[in-house]
Design an enzyme around this catalytic site. Structure first.
Site, short mmCIF file in Angstrom:
data_model
loop_
_atom_site.label_atom_id
_atom_site.label_comp_id
_atom_site.label_asym_id
_atom_site.label_seq_id
_atom_site.Cartn_x
_atom_site.Cartn_y
_atom_site.Cartn_z
N ILE A 145 50.28 31.93 77.60
CA ILE A 145 48.95 31.67 78.17
C ILE A 145 49.16 30.76 79.38
O ILE A 145 49.52 29.59 79.22
CB ILE A 145 48.03 31.00 77.13
CG1 ILE A 145 47.93 31.87 75.87
CG2 ILE A 145 46.65 30.76 77.73
CD1 ILE A 145 47.28 31.17 74.68
N GLU A 146 48.98 31.32 80.57
CA GLU A 146 49.26 30.57 81.79
C GLU A 146 48.01 29.84 82.28
O GLU A 146 46.91 30.01 81.75
CB GLU A 146 49.83 31.51 82.85
CG GLU A 146 51.14 32.12 82.39
CD GLU A 146 51.87 32.91 83.44
OE1 GLU A 146 51.26 33.28 84.46
OE2 GLU A 146 53.07 33.17 83.22
N CYS A 156 54.02 28.82 76.14
CA CYS A 156 54.85 29.99 75.86
C CYS A 156 54.36 30.70 74.58
O CYS A 156 53.73 30.09 73.71
CB CYS A 156 56.29 29.58 75.64
SG CYS A 156 57.15 29.05 77.12
N CYS A 167 62.71 29.55 75.87
CA CYS A 167 63.02 28.45 76.80
C CYS A 167 63.45 27.21 76.00
O CYS A 167 63.28 27.14 74.78
CB CYS A 167 61.83 28.16 77.70
SG CYS A 167 60.54 27.18 76.90
N CYS A 205 60.69 25.51 73.90
CA CYS A 205 60.40 26.25 72.66
C CYS A 205 61.51 26.05 71.63
O CYS A 205 61.23 25.93 70.43
CB CYS A 205 60.18 27.73 72.95
SG CYS A 205 58.59 28.02 73.78
N GLU A 211 56.04 31.67 72.00
CA GLU A 211 56.61 31.12 70.77
C GLU A 211 55.82 29.92 70.29
O GLU A 211 55.52 29.76 69.11
CB GLU A 211 58.07 30.68 70.99
CG GLU A 211 58.99 31.78 71.46
CD GLU A 211 59.06 31.91 72.98
OE1 GLU A 211 57.99 31.87 73.64
OE2 GLU A 211 60.17 32.07 73.48
N1 THU Z 1 57.68 32.30 78.61
C1 THU Z 1 57.43 32.41 77.28
O1 THU Z 1 56.31 32.72 76.86
N2 THU Z 1 58.45 32.17 76.42
C2 THU Z 1 59.71 31.78 76.81
O2 THU Z 1 60.48 31.29 76.01
C3 THU Z 1 60.10 31.99 78.20
C4 THU Z 1 58.96 31.92 79.17
C5 THU Z 1 56.58 32.53 79.54
C6 THU Z 1 56.09 31.30 80.24
C7 THU Z 1 55.48 31.87 81.49
O3 THU Z 1 54.14 32.23 81.21
C8 THU Z 1 56.27 33.13 81.77
O4 THU Z 1 56.97 33.43 80.56
C9 THU Z 1 57.28 33.01 82.89
O5 THU Z 1 58.09 31.90 82.72
#
Ligand code: THU
Length: 133
Positions: free
Chosen positions: A43-44, A53, A90, A93, A55
């Site tokens: 969710i950005e 993220c 990441c 997470c 996760e």
């Molecule tokens: N993102 C995730 O949802 N999980 C991760 O572990 C890697 C990155 C998302 C964050 C952001 O919305 C997009 O991927 C690009 O980084």
């Protein structure tokens, strides 16, 4: 639940991704030891840093419902309009996973030939966690 079915739930959750800035869509499905599954997507946010993220969405949903015992998480990600594929969690997470999960917690990632299963210890060795305090 088998890990292929868990990955199917992560793929379904990925469809809900709100990612208008990166156009990178991620889905996750967290399997509790009691068999329940909590899903999440990324969710950005226009301010970027509040982005959550997939996760962490799944983990926070589960913990906020009283869950504390987890067996595995399936994660799948990729560019919008492309099929979901390999997407490692990441660092943030991984640290959140380490707060609630043992070193043998399974991290199930999409791959060209289905899934690849890692442990938390594979992806975050020598972690700083509650055992250090
Ligand atoms: N993102 C995730 O949802 N999980 C991760 O572990 C890697 C990155 C998302 C964050 C952001 O919305 C997009 O991927 C690009 O980084």
């Amino acid at each position: 639940m088998d890990y292929i079915s868990l990955m199917d739930k992560a793929l379904e959750a990925r469809k809900k991704s709100y990612s208008p800035y990166s156009h990178f869509c991620v889905g996750a499905a967290l399997l509790c030891k009691n068999g329940k599954v909590y899903t999440g997507c990324n969710i950005e946010n226009a301010a970027y840093t509040p982005t959550n993220c997939a996760e962490r969405t799944a983990i926070f949903k589960a913990v906020s419902e009283g869950e504390r015992e987890f067996e595995a998480i399936a994660i799948v990600g990729g560019k919008e309009n492309e099929p979901g594929g390999f997407c490692v969690p990441c660092g943030v997470c991984r640290q959140v996973i380490a707060e609630f999960c043992d070193k043998d917690f399974k991290i199930v990632l999409g791959s060209a030939d289905g899934i690849t299963v890692y442990t938390l210890d594979d992806l975050l060795p020598h972690s700083f966690d509650k055992s250090n305090l």
